[in-house]
Design a protein around this motif. Structure first.
Motif, PDB file in Angstrom:
ATOM      1  N   ARG A 191     -41.040 -24.377  55.254  1.00 14.97           N
ATOM      2  CA  ARG A 191     -41.021 -23.059  54.597  1.00 14.97           C
ATOM      3  C   ARG A 191     -41.749 -22.004  55.429  1.00 14.97           C
ATOM      4  NH1 ARG A 191     -39.131 -23.770  49.476  1.00 14.97           N
ATOM      5  NH2 ARG A 191     -39.389 -25.848  48.576  1.00 14.97           N
ATOM      6  N   HIS A 192     -42.764 -22.435  56.144  1.00 17.59           N
ATOM      7  CA  HIS A 192     -43.573 -21.519  56.959  1.00 17.59           C
ATOM      8  C   HIS A 192     -43.615 -22.055  58.391  1.00 17.59           C
ATOM      9  CE1 HIS A 192     -45.150 -19.025  53.673  1.00 17.59           C
ATOM     10  NE2 HIS A 192     -45.149 -20.134  52.957  1.00 17.59           N
ATOM     11  N   PRO A 193     -42.548 -21.853  59.161  1.00 16.40           N
ATOM     12  CA  PRO A 193     -42.518 -22.417  60.525  1.00 16.40           C
ATOM     13  C   PRO A 193     -43.623 -21.892  61.414  1.00 16.40           C
ATOM     14  CG  PRO A 193     -40.692 -20.884  60.164  1.00 16.40           C
ATOM     15  CD  PRO A 193     -41.307 -21.145  58.828  1.00 16.40           C
ATOM     16  N   PRO A 216     -33.848 -25.390  56.531  1.00 20.94           N
ATOM     17  CA  PRO A 216     -34.392 -24.494  55.490  1.00 20.94           C
ATOM     18  C   PRO A 216     -34.551 -25.235  54.166  1.00 20.94           C
ATOM     19  CG  PRO A 216     -32.639 -23.411  56.724  1.00 20.94           C
ATOM     20  CD  PRO A 216     -32.632 -24.855  57.150  1.00 20.94           C
ATOM     21  N   ALA A 217     -35.655 -24.976  53.494  1.00 19.17           N
ATOM     22  CA  ALA A 217     -35.937 -25.639  52.220  1.00 19.17           C
ATOM     23  C   ALA A 217     -35.145 -24.999  51.085  1.00 19.17           C
ATOM     24  CB  ALA A 217     -37.430 -25.560  51.910  1.00 19.17           C
ATOM     25  N   GLU A 218     -34.687 -25.828  50.161  1.00 17.99           N
ATOM     26  CA  GLU A 218     -34.028 -25.321  48.967  1.00 17.99           C
ATOM     27  C   GLU A 218     -35.034 -24.574  48.080  1.00 17.99           C
ATOM     28  OE1 GLU A 218     -30.537 -27.897  47.167  1.00 17.99           O
ATOM     29  OE2 GLU A 218     -32.264 -29.168  47.589  1.00 17.99           O
ATOM     30  N   ARG A 241     -38.927 -20.781  63.968  1.00 22.85           N
ATOM     31  CA  ARG A 241     -38.788 -22.234  63.834  1.00 22.85           C
ATOM     32  C   ARG A 241     -38.423 -22.880  65.171  1.00 22.85           C
ATOM     33  NH1 ARG A 241     -35.416 -22.086  59.649  1.00 22.85           N
ATOM     34  NH2 ARG A 241     -37.075 -22.418  58.126  1.00 22.85           N
ATOM     35  N   TRP A 242     -37.527 -22.261  65.918  1.00 18.84           N
ATOM     36  CA  TRP A 242     -36.985 -22.867  67.131  1.00 18.84           C
ATOM     37  C   TRP A 242     -37.595 -22.268  68.403  1.00 18.84           C
ATOM     38  CZ3 TRP A 242     -34.434 -27.257  66.996  1.00 18.84           C
ATOM     39  CH2 TRP A 242     -33.831 -27.642  65.793  1.00 18.84           C
ATOM     40  N   ALA A 245     -35.164 -14.212  61.607  1.00 14.30           N
ATOM     41  CA  ALA A 245     -36.602 -14.255  61.877  1.00 14.30           C
ATOM     42  C   ALA A 245     -37.161 -15.671  61.721  1.00 14.30           C
ATOM     43  CB  ALA A 245     -37.341 -13.289  60.955  1.00 14.30           C
ATOM     44  N   LEU A 246     -36.810 -16.345  60.623  1.00 10.70           N
ATOM     45  CA  LEU A 246     -37.295 -17.711  60.432  1.00 10.70           C
ATOM     46  C   LEU A 246     -36.722 -18.649  61.490  1.00 10.70           C
ATOM     47  CD1 LEU A 246     -37.175 -18.089  56.541  1.00 10.70           C
ATOM     48  CD2 LEU A 246     -39.197 -17.880  57.980  1.00 10.70           C
TER      49      LEU A 246
END
Length: 441
Positions: A334-336, A177-179, A55-56, A50-51
């Motif tokens: 974090r929130h694309p 993706p953020a750690e 994002r893309w 989903a992210l």
């Protein structure tokens, strides 16, 4: 293939539909994966899918546009989302075999839209496989926008601020993706917490600047772990931790946290001031403030309040933290979904609101006291330009460079102004300014 809505790709589709309706990614992902009763493996798959699709989005749409006879705008919205789910698996998820990705996506289309749309989805995905898409490689803004999947207006801003090369690196970092970054209580033994996390199976490192932060990766189940349940750490990005550190509150002082919800910084302040200071937390949302009060309570004072409106006329504080409402464009890794919801006008509108709040709360800083203004945005209007205009209008405030100590501020601030970026400092995009009010109490 099951047609159940608890099938991971079906859950991902429900998430994407809610994002399209205005929900925020992390909240709806948690909600939908729990509702579906997914195990950890399938939950991770849904989050990545989903992210990744969100994002893309621009990249995926460029890949499929030549394959859509009626174009993107005239393609059924749910069918288009299903196609994106399939294309993302083909182009980005190497561990998913192409045949399995196509078959599962076609079955999803059949279950959710019917036989005819499923045949259409199958045709698009197989055509993409045959064509082997490559994104545009030239140095124009439209091409960079597609290649790094950021809206053109945002890419143009990045280029104007620095240059095209830096803009591309900036976008690249925001697509990773953020750690998971967490904070230990100030009284905790950070090394001991780090050791406990490693025993739980995580890879852990110290944050680069924050004295209480840790970066966590590979933890099998962080939010059901002993360390989390025993409150040995809370989630808080390093940029947010540094903003509280920049305020420099000490244990006997009074602090006004102006826009307190959801309360990560408020909690940190309460821990710092536990031995005798006073935190006054306000927010415009009664529901959010009630939730925060239930979490913290104790000696903290809470009040529903619009930051644009004065408090009691004579009320002054040693330190004021204004983490102002903003576009949140510093959080796009974090929130694309945020990148697709904002515009240049949103930046200007938020800057206008921030100006009003800043002008008001400054009056409640005692002479000699400190005001920290911050936003989780990296736009010039919401950050440096906001403070530049404020200092021109208020000769009783100056920007103040903090002294190096637990934090090496000389590496982070210039004349009290801190600008953080994912591609430079490895944390969320953030701006904060430390201001001192002149005069004596």
């Amino acid at each position: 293939m099951s047609s159940s809505r608890s099938e991971p790709r079906s859950v991902a589709l429900d998430v994407l539909r809610k994002l399209d309706g205005g929900s925020f990614a992390q909240f709806v992902l948690q909600q939908e994966t729990r509702r579906a009763g997914l195990d950890r493996r399938d939950t991770r798959f849904v989050w990545e899918l989903a992210l990744g699709v969100e994002r893309w989005r621009a990249y995926l749409d460029d890949a499929i546009t030549p394959l859509l006879r009626r174009g993107l705008a005239k393609t059924d919205a749910m069918t288009l989302m299903i196609i994106r789910i399939g294309v993302y698996q083909l182009l980005f998820m190497d561990r998913v075999p192409a045949r399995a990705a196509v078959h599962a996506t076609v079955e999803l289309a059949k279950a959710r839209r019917g036989e005819a749309p499923a045949r259409f989805v199958n045709g698009v995905l197989r055509a993409l496989q045959r064509g082997k898409y490559s994104p545009p490689s030239d140095l124009s803004v439209p091409s960079l926008s597609i290649r790094q999947s950021h809206p053109e207006w945002l890419v143009e801003r990045y280029i104007q601020e620095t240059n095209l090369e830096d803009a591309e690196v900036r976008c690249q970092s925001q697509n990773r993706p953020a750690e998971l970054t967490v904070r230990c209580p100030p009284t905790a033994d950070r090394a001991a917490v780090m050791a406990s996390l490693m025993e739980e199976g995580a890879e852990v490192s110290l944050t680069q600047w924050s004295p209480n932060g840790l970066r966590i990766s590979g933890h099998p189940d962080p939010f059901n772990s002993s360390t989390f349940l025993q409150q040995e750490w809370v989630v808080q990005d390093e940029s947010s931790q540094l903003t509280v550190e920049l305020l420099g509150a000490t244990h006997k002082e009074s602090v006004w946290d102006v826009c307190a919800a959801p309360g990560g910084k408020t909690r940190y302040l309460c821990e710092i001031l536990a031995d005798g200071g006073q935190v006054f937390a306000t927010d415009l949302s009664p529901k959010k403030l009630q939730k925060l009060a239930a979490l913290l309570g104790g000696k903290t004072e809470f009040r529903v309040h619009d930051g644009r409106e004065p408090l009691d006329p004579e009320r002054r504080f040693d330190r004021v933290l204004l983490d102002a409402p903003c576009t949140a464009l510093g959080l796009v890794r974090r929130h694309p979904e945020i990148r697709w919801r904002r515009s240049n006008q949103d930046v200007l509108d938020r800057a206008s609101l921030q100006k009003k709040i800043l002008e008001n709360v400054a009056n409640h800083v005692r002479p000699g006291g400190v005001l920290v203004y911050s936003v989780c945005s990296d736009t010039l209007e919401e950050g440096p330009h906001q403070i530049e205009a404020f200092l021109k209008s208020r000769d009783d405030f100056i920007s103040e460079q903090p002294e190096d100590g637990d934090v090496q501020w000389s590496d982070l601030c210039e004349n009290g102004l801190m600008r953080l970026y994912p591609h430079r400092q490895g944390c969320d995009g953030f701006f904060a300014a430390r201001l001192r009010r002149l005069g004596d109490e």
